[in-house]
Design a protein around this motif. Structure first.
Motif, PDB file in Angstrom:
ATOM      1  N   THR A  20      41.147  24.209  39.295  1.00 53.35           N
ATOM      2  CA  THR A  20      41.815  25.219  40.118  1.00 53.35           C
ATOM      3  C   THR A  20      40.784  25.970  40.942  1.00 53.35           C
ATOM      4  N   LEU A  21      41.000  26.004  42.241  1.00 54.87           N
ATOM      5  CA  LEU A  21      40.183  26.817  43.144  1.00 54.87           C
ATOM      6  C   LEU A  21      40.841  28.188  43.248  1.00 54.87           C
ATOM      7  N   GLN A  22      40.040  29.212  43.013  1.00 56.26           N
ATOM      8  CA  GLN A  22      40.575  30.563  43.017  1.00 56.26           C
ATOM      9  C   GLN A  22      40.376  31.228  44.380  1.00 56.26           C
ATOM     10  N   CYS A  23      41.363  32.015  44.784  1.00 54.78           N
ATOM     11  CA  CYS A  23      41.286  32.791  46.022  1.00 54.78           C
ATOM     12  C   CYS A  23      41.926  34.145  45.773  1.00 54.78           C
ATOM     13  N   THR A  24      41.215  35.196  46.111  1.00 51.03           N
ATOM     14  CA  THR A  24      41.705  36.564  45.946  1.00 51.03           C
ATOM     15  C   THR A  24      41.388  37.366  47.197  1.00 51.03           C
ATOM     16  N   GLN A  25      42.361  38.186  47.627  1.00 52.19           N
ATOM     17  CA  GLN A  25      42.105  39.087  48.755  1.00 52.19           C
ATOM     18  C   GLN A  25      42.510  40.508  48.357  1.00 52.19           C
ATOM     19  N   ASP A  26      41.734  41.472  48.862  1.00 53.03           N
ATOM     20  CA  ASP A  26      41.975  42.873  48.500  1.00 53.03           C
ATOM     21  C   ASP A  26      42.399  43.702  49.709  1.00 53.03           C
ATOM     22  N   MET A  27      43.005  43.042  50.694  1.00 49.66           N
ATOM     23  CA  MET A  27      43.415  43.721  51.920  1.00 49.66           C
ATOM     24  C   MET A  27      44.920  43.953  51.968  1.00 49.66           C
ATOM     25  N   ASN A  28      45.619  43.653  50.874  1.00 50.58           N
ATOM     26  CA  ASN A  28      47.070  43.803  50.791  1.00 50.58           C
ATOM     27  C   ASN A  28      47.781  42.959  51.859  1.00 50.58           C
ATOM     28  N   HIS A  29      47.210  41.788  52.121  1.00 51.42           N
ATOM     29  CA  HIS A  29      47.809  40.891  53.105  1.00 51.42           C
ATOM     30  C   HIS A  29      48.983  40.132  52.500  1.00 51.42           C
ATOM     31  N   ARG A  68      52.033  31.478  43.950  1.00 50.47           N
ATOM     32  CA  ARG A  68      51.721  32.830  44.472  1.00 50.47           C
ATOM     33  C   ARG A  68      52.537  33.821  43.647  1.00 50.47           C
ATOM     34  N   SER A  69      51.970  34.214  42.514  1.00 47.70           N
ATOM     35  CA  SER A  69      52.677  35.140  41.630  1.00 47.70           C
ATOM     36  C   SER A  69      52.358  36.590  41.962  1.00 47.70           C
ATOM     37  N   THR A  70      51.251  36.835  42.648  1.00 44.21           N
ATOM     38  CA  THR A  70      50.892  38.188  43.063  1.00 44.21           C
ATOM     39  C   THR A  70      50.522  38.186  44.541  1.00 44.21           C
ATOM     40  N   THR A  71      50.490  39.350  45.149  1.00 47.77           N
ATOM     41  CA  THR A  71      50.073  39.441  46.548  1.00 47.77           C
ATOM     42  C   THR A  71      48.614  39.063  46.715  1.00 47.77           C
ATOM     43  N   GLU A  72      47.788  39.397  45.701  1.00 46.37           N
ATOM     44  CA  GLU A  72      46.341  39.250  45.838  1.00 46.37           C
ATOM     45  C   GLU A  72      45.836  37.818  45.664  1.00 46.37           C
ATOM     46  N   ASP A  73      46.510  37.023  44.818  1.00 41.23           N
ATOM     47  CA  ASP A  73      45.931  35.746  44.406  1.00 41.23           C
ATOM     48  C   ASP A  73      46.725  34.553  44.920  1.00 41.23           C
ATOM     49  N   PHE A  74      46.006  33.496  45.283  1.00 42.59           N
ATOM     50  CA  PHE A  74      46.654  32.276  45.778  1.00 42.59           C
ATOM     51  C   PHE A  74      45.819  31.085  45.314  1.00 42.59           C
TER      52      PHE A  74
END
Lengths: 114, 111
Positions: A20-29, A68-74
């Motif tokens: 699994t490749l992890q991706c997280t954003q903290d900009m509330n996109h 996509r269970s949360t806004t931050e993680d994909f």
């Protein structure tokens, strides 16, 4: 803000392994995207999401799964890795509302399948 | 999404304006023109976008023809750090504004 972060930076997989490749954003996109880039080529869209719980296929989805269970993680899941999946993987996000949909990209994950 | 056509490579002298053309003759009414660039092997960086009016920001100007079938990205005073691959992309709301990258134009800025 850290922006878009991706882990790991590098990975070598054997044929048939999964990861699994992890991706997280903290900009509330709201919008998030996964692309892959093969040597000398432009980026190709694998999957994208316009919000938590919503995903859609891009140009090259075969061999990959997303959630996509949360806004931050994909996260991007590779099942049964194949040499053809050797590539650089970029995650991106955008606000997805208003008049500007510019995407912010992470630094990439370099994956080799042998 | 409409396809785009760009020259594979261009050169520009440092300090001069770099004018990068893009053809998107099949663009439809709700599609925007976006420009990104990719420096070496980093993640792409947003430059500018437009629908039908010309646009300018701190990085560049975007000139879109009246019929919207082509556009030009202008870097007014190119520097060596502008050496990159520049992508012209057409995208729309019904695709989640997903980007369809082609091969782009490789811009080399020389001293």
């Amino acid at each position: 803000n850290a922006g878009v972060t991706q882990t790991p930076k590098f990975r070598i997989l054997k044929i048939g392994q999964s990861m699994t490749l992890q991706c997280t954003q903290d900009m509330n996109h709201n919008y998030m995207y996964w692309y892959r880039q093969d040597p000398g080529m432009g980026l190709k869209l694998i999957y994208y999401s316009v919000g938590a719980g919503i995903t859609d296929k891009g140009e090259v989805p075969n061999g990959y799964n997303v959630s996509r269970s949360t806004t931050e993680d994909f996260p991007l899941r590779l099942e049964l890795a194949a040499p053809s999946q050797t590539s650089v993987y970029f995650c991106a996000s955008s606000y997805g509302m208003g008049v500007s949909y510019e995407q912010y990209f992470g630094p990439g994950t370099r994956l080799t399948v042998t | 999404d409409a396809k785009t056509t760009q020259p594979p490579s261009m050169d520009c002298a440092e300090g001069r304006a770099a004018n990068l053309p893009c053809n998107h003759s099949t663009i439809s009414g709700n599609e925007y023109v976006y420009w990104y660039r990719q420096i070496h092997s980093q993640g792409p960086q947003y430059i500018i976008h437009g629908l039908k009016n010309n646009e300018t920001n701190e990085m560049a100007s975007l000139i879109i023809t009246e019929d919207r079938k082509s556009s030009t990205l202008i870097l007014p005073h190119a520097t060596l750090r502008d050496t990159a691959v520049y992508y012209c992309i057409v995208t729309a709301p019904n695709s989640g504004y997903a980007l369809n990258f082609g091969k782009g134009t490789s811009l080399l800025v020389t001293p």
